[in-house]
Scaffold this motif. Structure first.
Motif, PDB file in Angstrom:
ATOM      1  N   THR A  54     -11.422  46.247  61.371  1.00 37.32           N
ATOM      2  CA  THR A  54     -12.510  46.123  60.402  1.00 37.32           C
ATOM      3  C   THR A  54     -12.030  46.645  59.059  1.00 37.32           C
ATOM      4  N   SER A  55     -12.782  46.373  58.022  1.00 37.74           N
ATOM      5  CA  SER A  55     -12.401  46.844  56.697  1.00 37.74           C
ATOM      6  C   SER A  55     -12.402  48.374  56.650  1.00 37.74           C
ATOM      7  N   GLU A  57     -11.666  50.379  59.210  1.00 37.76           N
ATOM      8  CA  GLU A  57     -10.449  50.808  59.905  1.00 37.76           C
ATOM      9  C   GLU A  57      -9.221  50.644  59.012  1.00 37.76           C
ATOM     10  N   GLN A  58      -9.164  49.564  58.284  1.00 34.52           N
ATOM     11  CA  GLN A  58      -8.043  49.350  57.363  1.00 34.52           C
ATOM     12  C   GLN A  58      -8.054  50.412  56.263  1.00 34.52           C
ATOM     13  N   TYR A  59      -9.241  50.704  55.737  1.00 34.06           N
ATOM     14  CA  TYR A  59      -9.372  51.722  54.703  1.00 34.06           C
ATOM     15  C   TYR A  59      -8.918  53.082  55.223  1.00 34.06           C
ATOM     16  N   CYS A  60      -9.339  53.408  56.440  1.00 36.67           N
ATOM     17  CA  CYS A  60      -8.984  54.708  57.014  1.00 36.67           C
ATOM     18  C   CYS A  60      -7.498  54.802  57.338  1.00 36.67           C
ATOM     19  N   ASP A  61      -6.889  53.686  57.688  1.00 44.28           N
ATOM     20  CA  ASP A  61      -5.440  53.693  57.890  1.00 44.28           C
ATOM     21  C   ASP A  61      -4.719  54.051  56.599  1.00 44.28           C
ATOM     22  N   ASN A  62      -5.248  53.550  55.486  1.00 44.77           N
ATOM     23  CA  ASN A  62      -4.622  53.806  54.184  1.00 44.77           C
ATOM     24  C   ASN A  62      -5.070  55.124  53.564  1.00 44.77           C
ATOM     25  N   ASN A  63      -6.239  55.636  53.972  1.00 46.83           N
ATOM     26  CA  ASN A  63      -6.805  56.858  53.389  1.00 46.83           C
ATOM     27  C   ASN A  63      -7.336  57.768  54.493  1.00 46.83           C
TER      28      ASN A  63
END
Length: 74
Positions: A54-55, A57-63
């Motif tokens: 999900t968006s 999850e992607q955000y949390c991977d990067n931040n």
């Protein structure tokens, strides 16, 4: 995954051509569309095995330190 999508599109085009040539009620037409359905089912199974993130999850991977991504243990 895009490879299987390309295969699906090729099989669809082939099925349309076979049905135009042999007739919509022919066994060859039905078999051609069965091949399309099998490829679509395989694509679905692959998506289930490797669901897209999900968006959030992607955000949390990067931040990972962002407030939205913190996980608290009780």
């Amino acid at each position: 995954m895009s490879n299987i999508q390309e295969q699906i599109e090729q099989e669809k085009a082939q099925a349309k051509a076979v049905c135009d040539l042999e007739g919509a009620t022919s066994g060859e037409c039905a078999a051609a569309w069965d091949a399309v359905e099998e490829l679509q089912a395989e694509a679905s199974h692959q998506r289930q095995k490797h669901p897209e993130k999900t968006s959030l999850e992607q955000y949390c991977d990067n931040n990972p330190d962002a407030l939205e991504c913190r996980v608290y243990d009780d």
